[in-house]
Write a protein that holds these residues in place. Structure first.
Motif: not given
Lengths: 642, 526, 318, 297
Positions: A119-125
């Motif tokens: 999961l991209t750590p800098t994007m919200k779910i």
């Protein structure tokens, strides 16, 4: 075997319309310098719509490469050497960039092994789900509500709030659920899962797998699932393909293949899985024989270890507590509290618990690498003198340091990659001036040829490295060995040989082993006595038979029930449990109170009393023995959550 | 209009730029009688009709942050002085003393009383009238020990501040302590610019003078500007204004010229190669003045290494002047043979210590040295210094003298190295009258005695010369002094060098000699 | 999180203080002092002694440092031992000039190098990457004095586009200096950009190799979305520190370039002050440089904080 | 402790580790090229006395400012010194000073880093803070102060480099050591009761050698640059030392007369730095070191 005969369900099929996956003689290689190395060789298989294919194999078998090939994805430097791969009727490696994008949007999705890093750590779910919701492009509100729906579908707690959070704010199990939600968002024809539960605790694993079965049932997707765990494959998959060194050695309907394996490798694989219901160390595989093409048949006998006679204590731990907190946090207790147990000479004692149970902290405290907050650790060793152990290793005399040796989980990091085997083993011999010890002798003890002394760790296989690690520990002539998850990173075919080695050493050298693990099947295979830890507190202890008998602490029962084993009746298992372990132990009461099916008010305030089931079997619980007997799945059913 | 050739006579003075302050100006009135030889020439500066107006941009080397517009100070901003102020008298290109604020002057028969008649109707930049009191104040200011003026040491042997009187508003009378027929020439020194009475405390920033330009702005070690003084008593300058900028790096100054950012580089002797580059440029050119400066290598007589005259002599014989001359300045100038007096000087003695490494070795051996090691300091302050040091280093090897060349930062070269290190390279402008040259640079205790040279006979010879009225006898005495100096070894003086100045092709009528810069005629092409 | 920054700021103050102490002690051991520097050739021993007394150089170093610190905390950094003027004003105006140069360098340099680094990373081992990387390598390998000299030759002498040197003095206005800023800024950008480009390229490549970018690709995202939403924020994180280090470096690194362009900035002042042993000026320059250093690092931390949700939302209250 | 008594015992270091490194370097074209450039530089510097018959220092009035000719391949400078000779000897100076300075810096930094990382806690805090404070002072200011205190000279330059770069080296090596310290073999050594220096020397440093090597190559390139800048400013080498930075400073006004006098040292300087950078890059790649972490120092 001709390619045609190896279809996923063992039948030859002409009707390709209903085949979601169709691989023909697929070969994938990668280039390193001028060499080409084949990762997959001549893979031919098909998967019908609505079915679940398990790809099973040991490390290096190429199963993950195969899984990503289904999405038209190859690692940098890899290329298709032969054959074609067709998914939903499209030749994935022939698609142009734009078509490939469309294909990935509409046809196939992947649940990666570790959602935490996928999961991209800098994007919200919600953003990460929304970008897969291509049909709702532009409609933010609809995307949000669909995302929330998906999170609910994967049974993530508080889905509405979760939308605006970032991946790192969730536990591993929750991240895995989110990963599944993201994959489901595109409503794919085919869902590819790469080891979706590896790295999760057994209880969490069970819950995720239940979720996946449920989803597959309701959504009717086709799935391809990669796993090294035969139990998981058996539970989840309708079809199975067994990979070994880039080739499919056997494929067919799961139950058929696992119940009646044809290929020697498959036979060996099935035979070497330790099982709770079959106590003892399973036979190990003879890879050389398989390589030679012999029709090798594994021993059907499992080796049953016999507990040593007479209790000569080596180690005794009394009321040990360890506290990582710098200051008191209201409502939480020390990481490890009031832990007591003993290890006798020649005995293998298993310290069992999920991650966060404090089992490694206890081992480190015994080794003198972890400061303790209270309690006594005593080494009672006739030869070396023994005595109470100073809190840190620097305060301990040489003979006590010598008496305790460590072996580790990860064979990669347990040996200094820049030191030869010889240097690694020679060091403790010199340091402790061990008499009658030598490197060749130590290597012989672990069944390695003396010539291996010249090698570097990088030139050894995982199992061999683990043996060198053991040799290094044994060369010091210790009386106690702390073995932290020593087999969990190994392929099953290697596991049993290491377990056998431990058994031999414990008997021949009267070595006490403190065996730290989360794997109950391994415990069943090797341990003489078991201590079950939950959040740094002992909840149950007893002989291995007692632990696996009918009277158990509710937590032990949960662990046992969560184990997915080959040959289980998978359909009979319960659907969901509260799989999240609290971040910290409670300050008062029973540590398991928050998840216990038998919980009562007193559990939250009063530490549970010890129920002595037998002279050796103790359970800490407020419930009475009757309640603890055979706590069934139905009882746990009531605690379904999320 | 001036002739394009810059008439450099023996009356030219030397100036050391920078923090260290500058040397004295002195132009003997009697010079003309002494038969100055051929006029060295300057080449390259354009002549023609300058248009009225325009701004000249001058780049100057860095100066101290403590720089001031007080002309008496050792830290005065030299480039501004001639534009802002006037002296009583000034020097002509041929070395004659010309009237400036003094219209005429006379001296008594005993040469002890000097009377200056001042120009009338001169006003200060602030509108006040110039009077004799201003002159008295200015000289007293120079003599005031608090001013620490380098000129004080020159004047104080003859001048008592309290003995200067104003006969009337336009007449100043100096009653000297001892006779001196060259007194007027001493007043051509650039520390001798006249400032308004009572302005000692403010002059450093206000720059109020009587000169052709008025101060517009000034920053110590920074940029500044002057504008034409419409009330100037003399011929009005062509330029509307002059802007000054301070650029530390020589190469940067040249770049600024080549890039057309400045029109003239002040106080920078371009080396041969740079001059070539500048000449080749489409926007700039060079102007050179023959034998305009000399590059001595002072041997600090008080230092352990050079306290012995034989050692100093050994050094003088140790280098090959031809070689050094060629290397350091590509042969642009004249070989000096260790005589700091230029051959164009009327009192010049054709005598020197030549190249003789064997003699050098034997002198050293007599003092017990089979070889001699000493550091020589140099700096990028002037482009000739390092080549000079390196050429000497190379040349002196044959005499078993090992020089270790040590590079010292330009900004602090004259504070940290000059007069402190035993051997270093430096330079002076020529054009110094012999009396001032010998007195100020070599006389015992003189403020610019960079070799800390002290020789009683030499000092007495100078005194005798000064007191001698007869020109022929005086010449002999000055030549005696030269011989003493050369034999006794103050400094090494390998050669006189031409000075090459870079300037824009737009600039016409640039003329500079000694410390006299022609601010009136210089202008921009029409 | 507040405590995180409070702690950072606390350490930063400590760092600045320690740096000042170090420089102060080092200057104590410099041969010669301001007194003899000021007096120059007029220095007689007694004059030096008097001057030393006037300047307070005879007090013990510790008490001098303490009194300096006390005044400094009230914003009074003393007077220059050379010019006698306020060091604050002198260093201040030099700092303003250098900030102008540094500011332009940073804005252009950082933007340019981020873009180039991103392009290089995305086109790994293909021609845009190879040309950008080669350029960066050249930028790293050619000393700034060479770059600066070449720039002057090319763009102010052969093609007179820009001024070769700064004519305006230290107190010049921005408008006066601005035309002269471009060449020195160009020279500095060459050096600065080289490192940031390489950092950015590497971190883009690292991020591209990550599971989550692979996942994003497998989700069928468009390339711009992958680049800007998935790669860029994570790739920026390690680059921030390099940017901070380089920006802090600028304050001292401008010395050579300032000298070539006669730029009236902090670098020029620094050299002059060391030479003249102008302790108050050196100390203030140290304080300002150290402040720049810690502020840059704090800003990088803060930017990382904004960019990295792990920092903004720590998982548990551990 | 010399433990290897049996004749059959292998060397205590990893067998073939040097050979492996050479092989992994040769595998990378970049690294090979970089090393080739550096080795070329070293060879040219070492062979300078053989390759040229001129004295790098002796002036020659008759042959000043010559353009390229048979006698002077790269011409001469204003003092008649052979440019090729000075450039070659300049390599000796640049390499000797920068490699010595870098080696000492990396060594010191590594030891400090090892201690800081191993001890942790307050020791680590103090070391980190002090070095950070040194880093907070601009490099040029530190160097100026050192040079002003001790005068110029090779050892002063080396000292100045150490003052300026030890902090950065320590920072990087410390981070790497921190990565190694949690490894199980370190835990095993600690559990055996080995001392700090034994663990650092036996277990830690062999594993951070990659980083240290890369660090060395990269720092060396910075040091070459820094030293030449210092010389250019007039604070480094004194004339007539054939220092490249000084040569550029001395000859840049001759650009239109004898451009080779300026270009030669620039080309030499750039070649060496490109070589060191490529070597560091290639080394990093083939040893699997994250080179960019390095830049953070």
């Amino acid at each position: 075997m001709t390619p045609e005969t190896i279809t996923s369900n063992g039948r030859r099929r002409a009707d390709e319309d209903i085949d979601v996956v169709q691989l023909r003689n697929l070969g994938i290689s990668y280039r390193t310098g001028k060499r080409e190395v084949a990762v997959l060789k001549g893979i031919t298989l098909t998967l019908e719509k609505g079915r679940i294919l398990g790809l099973v194999g040991e490390s290096g078998s190429g199963k993950s490469t195969l899984a990503s090939a289904l999405l038209g994805s190859l690692r940098t430097g890899s290329f298709v050497s032969t054959g074609t791969a067709s998914v939903s009727g499209q030749d994935v490696f022939a698609l142009r960039a734009k078509e490939l994008r469309r294909f990935r949007i509409s046809e196939v999705a992947m649940v990666p092994q570790n959602a935490g890093s996928a999961l991209t750590p800098t994007m919200k779910i919600h953003e990460q789900i929304a970008e897969a919701l291509h049909s709702l492009k532009g409609n933010k509100t609809a995307q949000r509500s669909r995302a929330e729906e998906l999170l609910r579908l994967v049974r993530l707690p508080n889905p509405a709030q979760a939308l605006d959070r970032y991946p790192h704010q969730f536990s591993g199990g929750q991240q895995q659920r989110i990963g599944i939600a993201v994959a489901l968002a595109a409503n794919p024809t085919l869902l590819v899962l790469d080891e979706p539960t590896t790295g999760l605790d057994v209880v969490t694993q069970a819950a995720i797998l239940d979720l996946l079965s449920g989803l597959q049932g309701s959504l009717g997707m086709s799935m391809v699932m990669v796993s090294h765990d035969l139990g998981v494959i058996e539970k989840m998959c309708t079809d199975v393909a067994v990979l070994r060194r880039g080739e499919i050695v056997e494929a067919g309907a799961t139950r058929e293949v696992l119940a009646n394996p044809k290929h020697p490798y498959t036979r060996g694989l099935v035979a070497s899985v330790p099982r709770i219901d079959v106590p003892g160390i399973p036979p190990s595989m003879d890879q050389d024989a398989i390589d030679a093409g012999e029709d090798w048949v594994p021993d059907q006998e499992v080796y049953r270890r016999i507990a040593p006679q007479g209790a000569v204590p080596v180690l005794s731990v009394e009321s040990l507590s360890i506290d990582y907190r710098r200051k008191h946090i209201p409502g939480t207790g020390a990481t490890v509290q009031d832990v007591s147990f003993t290890v006798n000479a020649g005995e293998v004692v298993a310290l069992v618990g999920e991650s966060g149970s404090g089992k490694s902290s206890i081992a480190n405290a015994i080794a003198g690498l972890q400061k303790t907050a209270g309690g006594r650790i005593t080494l009672a060793d006739g030869g070396a003198g023994g005595g109470e152990l100073a809190k840190t290793v620097t305060g301990r005399p040489k003979n006590l340091r010598q008496a305790i040796q460590l072996i580790f989980q990860n064979a990669d990091t347990s040996l200094n990659p820049r030191q030869s085997v010889h240097t690694a083993i020679q060091r403790p011999i010199n340091l402790f001036s061990v008499k009658n010890a030598s490197v060749p002798q130590a290597l012989a003890d672990v069944d390695l040829p003396a010539s291996y002394a010249q090698r570097l760790p990088g030139q050894l296989s995982g199992g061999q490295r683990q043996r060198v690690g053991i040799a290094r520990a044994v060369a010091a002539a210790p009386s106690l060995v702390l073995a932290d998850e020593v087999v969990s990173a190994l392929d099953v075919s290697v596991q049993s040989s290491i377990l056998r080695l431990m058994d031999e050493l414990s008997r021949e050298k009267s070595l006490g082993f403190l065996f730290i693990t989360h794997d109950l099947a391994v415990v069943r295979a090797i341990a003489d006595r078991v201590v079950v830890l939950y959040l740094g507190r002992v909840v149950e202890e007893g002989t291995v038979e007692e632990i696996f008998a009918s009277i158990s602490h509710p937590y032990s029962r949960l662990l046992l029930d969560s184990v997915i084993e080959l040959g289980d009746d998978h359909d009979a298992k319960r659907k969901a449990v509260k799989d999240e372990i609290p971040a910290a132990p409670p300050e008062v009461g029973c540590p398991f109170a928050s998840r216990c099916p038998l919980v009562r008010d007193v559990c939250h305030t009063v530490a549970p009393p010890t129920i002595a089931v037998s002279a050796t079997h103790n359970i800490k619980c407020h419930a009475d023995v009757a309640e603890l007997t055979g706590v069934s799945a139905e009882v746990l059913e009531g605690t379904r959550t999320c | 209009m001036m002739d394009s050739r810059i008439e450099a006579s023996s009356g030219r003075l030397s100036r050391r730029t920078l923090l260290a302050g500058s040397a004295l100006l002195l132009a003997p009135a009697v010079l003309a009688a002494c038969g100055v030889s051929k006029s060295p020439s300057a080449a390259g500066a354009a002549t023609g009709t300058a248009r009225q107006g325009g701004t000249l941009r001058i780049a100057r080397p860095p100066a101290s942050k403590a720089e001031t517009l007080d002309p008496a100070s050792s830290l005065s901003a030299y480039e501004y002085l001639g534009a802002l102020y006037n002296r009583l008298v000034k020097l002509s290109p041929t070395g004659e003393i010309l009237p400036d604020l003094a219209e005429s002057w006379s001296l008594s028969a005993d040469a002890k009383t000097w009377t200056f008649l001042l120009r009338k109707g001169v006003t200060w930049h602030n509108g006040k009238s110039f009077t004799a009191q201003d002159v008295i104040f200015s000289i007293q200011h120079i003599l005031d020990p608090a001013t620490k003026s380098p000129q004080a040491g020159v004047l104080s042997p003859f001048v008592d501040g309290n003995s200067i009187t104003a006969r009337d508003a336009n007449t100043v009378v100096f009653a000297l302590k001892s006779p001196n027929s060259e007194f007027a020439s001493l007043l051509t020194g650039y520390n001798c610019y006249i400032i308004p009475a009572g302005s000692a405390a403010t002059i450093g920033a206000s720059g109020i003078g009587t000169g052709p330009f008025k101060l517009k702005r000034f920053t110590a070690a920074g940029p500044g500007a002057v504008v034409r003084n419409e009330n100037y008593f003399g011929e009005k300058p062509k330029l509307d204004s002059i802007e000054f900028s301070s650029i530390a790096d020589t190469q940067a100054r040249v770049n600024a010229l080549l890039a057309g950012q400045v029109d003239l580089i002040a106080q920078t002797n371009l080396d041969f190669a740079t001059a070539k580059t500048v000449s080749a440029s489409s926007v700039a050119t060079v102007s050179s003045v023959k034998n305009a400066q000399w590059y001595p290598v002072p041997m600090l007589n008080t230092s352990e290494q050079f306290k012995d005259a034989d050692i100093r002599r050994a050094f003088a014989h140790a280098y090959n002047p031809d070689e050094v001359f060629k290397l350091a300045v590509q042969g642009n100038g004249t070989i000096a043979h260790n005589n700091p007096v230029p051959p164009t000087e009327g009192y010049y003695l054709d005598y020197g210590l030549g190249y003789d490494p064997d003699k050098s070795k034997s002198l050293l051996k007599a003092k017990g040295f089979s070889s001699f090691d000493v550091p020589i300091y140099t700096s990028s302050y002037d482009p000739v210094l390092s080549p000079l040091a390196l050429a000497l280093q190379s040349s002196m090897k044959s005499a078993n003298i090992n020089l270790t060349v040590t590079n010292s930062p330009a900004d602090s070269y004259f504070t940290d190295v000059w007069m402190k290190k035993s051997l270093m390279t430096t330079y002076w402008y020529t054009g110094r009258p012999i009396d001032q040259l010998l007195n100020q640079i070599f006389r015992t205790g003189s403020s610019y005695n960079e070799t800390a040279y002290s020789n009683r006979t030499f000092d007495q010879t100078l005194d005798a010369a000064r007191a001698t009225v007869d020109a022929g006898k005086r010449k002999t005495l000055y030549q005696d002094a030269q011989k003493i100096l050369i034999d006794d070894g103050g400094s090494l003086t390998p050669f006189f060098s031409d000075r090459i100045t870079g300037l824009s092709k737009k600039v016409v009528n640039y003329s500079e000699h000694g410390f006299e810069f022609d601010y009136i005629n210089i202008g921009l092409l029409a | 999180m507040l405590t995180f920054f409070a702690k950072r700021i606390g350490w930063s103050v400590f760092t600045v203080l320690l740096a000042t102490v170090l420089v102060f002690s080092a200057i104590q051991s410099l041969p010669g002092d301001a007194a003899s520097q000021i007096l120059g050739q007029n220095a007689t021993p007694s004059a030096v002694a008097t001057m030393r007394q006037q300047l307070g150089l005879d007090d013990p170093p510790v008490s001098r440092f303490v009194s300096w610190l006390g005044n400094a905390l009230q914003g009074n950094f003393g007077n220059s031992l050379v010019s006698g003027g306020s060091v604050g004003a002198e260093v201040g105006s030099a700092l303003v000039n250098t900030s102008l140069l540094a500011g332009i360098t940073i804005v252009i340099g950082v933007l340019l190098s981020l873009v180039l680094g991103l392009v290089a990373g995305l086109t790994r081992d293909r021609w845009p990457d190879i040309s950008i990387s080669t350029l960066a390598l050249v930028g790293m390998s050619v000393p700034e004095f060479v770059v600066a000299t070449v720039l002057v030759l090319l763009f102010s002498i052969y093609i007179p586009l820009f001024p070769a040197v700064v004519i305006a003095g230290q107190n010049a206005s921005v408008a006066e200096i601005l035309p002269s800023v471009w060449l020195p800024a160009g020279a500095l950008i060459c050096v600065l950009a080289a490192y940031i480009i390489r950092m950015m390229r590497t971190s883009v490549i690292d991020v591209m190799d990550s599971e989550f970018v692979r996942t994003a690709i497998l989700k069928g995202n468009s390339t711009p979305r992958i680049v800007f939403k998935h790669i860029l924020p994570s790739a920026m994180l390690p680059t921030l520190n390099v940017i901070a280090m380089n920006v802090a470096w600028l304050i001292g690194g401008v010395v050579v370039v300032e000298s070539i362009f006669n730029y009236p900035g902090i670098g020029t002042l620094m050299i002059r002050s060391v030479q003249t042993r102008d302790l108050p000026a050196i100390l203030l320059i140290t304080v300002m440089s150290a402040l720049t250093y810690v502020v840059c690092n704090l800003l990088a931390d803060f930017a990382a904080f904004l960019l990295n949700p792990r920092l903004r939302y720590p998982r548990s209250a551990k | 402790m010399s433990s290897m008594t049996t004749t059959a015992a292998p060397a205590s270091t990893a067998p073939g580790s040097f050979g492996r490194m050479v092989r992994s370097i040769l595998k990378s074209r970049t690294a090979t090229f970089g090393f080739a450039l550096v080795i070329l530089n070293i060879l040219l510097a070492l062979l300078a006395p053989v390759l040229t018959s001129y004295d790098p220092i002796a002036t020659d009035a008759m042959n000043a400012l010559q353009e390229s000719s048979g006698a002077h391949l790269l011409g001469t400078d204003a003092l008649g010194r052979d440019t090729l000779t000075r450039t070659l000897f300049g390599g000796q100076y640049a390499l000797a000073i920068s490699f010595t300075a870098t080696a000492l810096t990396v060594l010191l930094g590594s030891v400090i880093a090892g201690i800081a990382a191993y001890r942790g806690g307050i020791v680590d805090d103090i070391i980190t803070r002090v070095l950070d404070s040194v880093l907070a002072v601009p490099a040029i200011l530190s160097m100026l102060v050192v040079v002003t205190i001790f005068g110029t000279g090779p050892w002063v330059i080396i000292l100045a480099v150490m003052v300026v770069y030890t902090g950065g080296v320590t920072r990087i090596v410390r981070a790497t050591v921190m990565d190694v310290l949690p490894k199980d073999y370190i835990t095993a050594a600690k559990a055996r009761g080995e001392g700090m220096f034994s663990i650092l020397a036996r277990e830690v440093f062999p594993n951070v050698l990659d980083i240290i090597l890369v660090e060395f190559a990269m720092r060396a390139s910075w040091v070459v640059l820094l030293i030449s800048s210092l010389s250019f400013l007039g604070f480094g080498a004194s004339p007539p030392t054939p220092d490249w930075g000084l040569m550029v400073a001395e000859n840049r006004n001759l650009m239109s007369v004898v451009p080779l006098a300026t270009l030669s040292p620039i080309v030499a300087l750039a070649t060496l730095i490109v070589g060191l950078n490529l070597a560091a890059d290639g080394l990093a790649k083939s040893l699997g070191v994250d080179r960019m972490k390095e830049v953070l120092g």
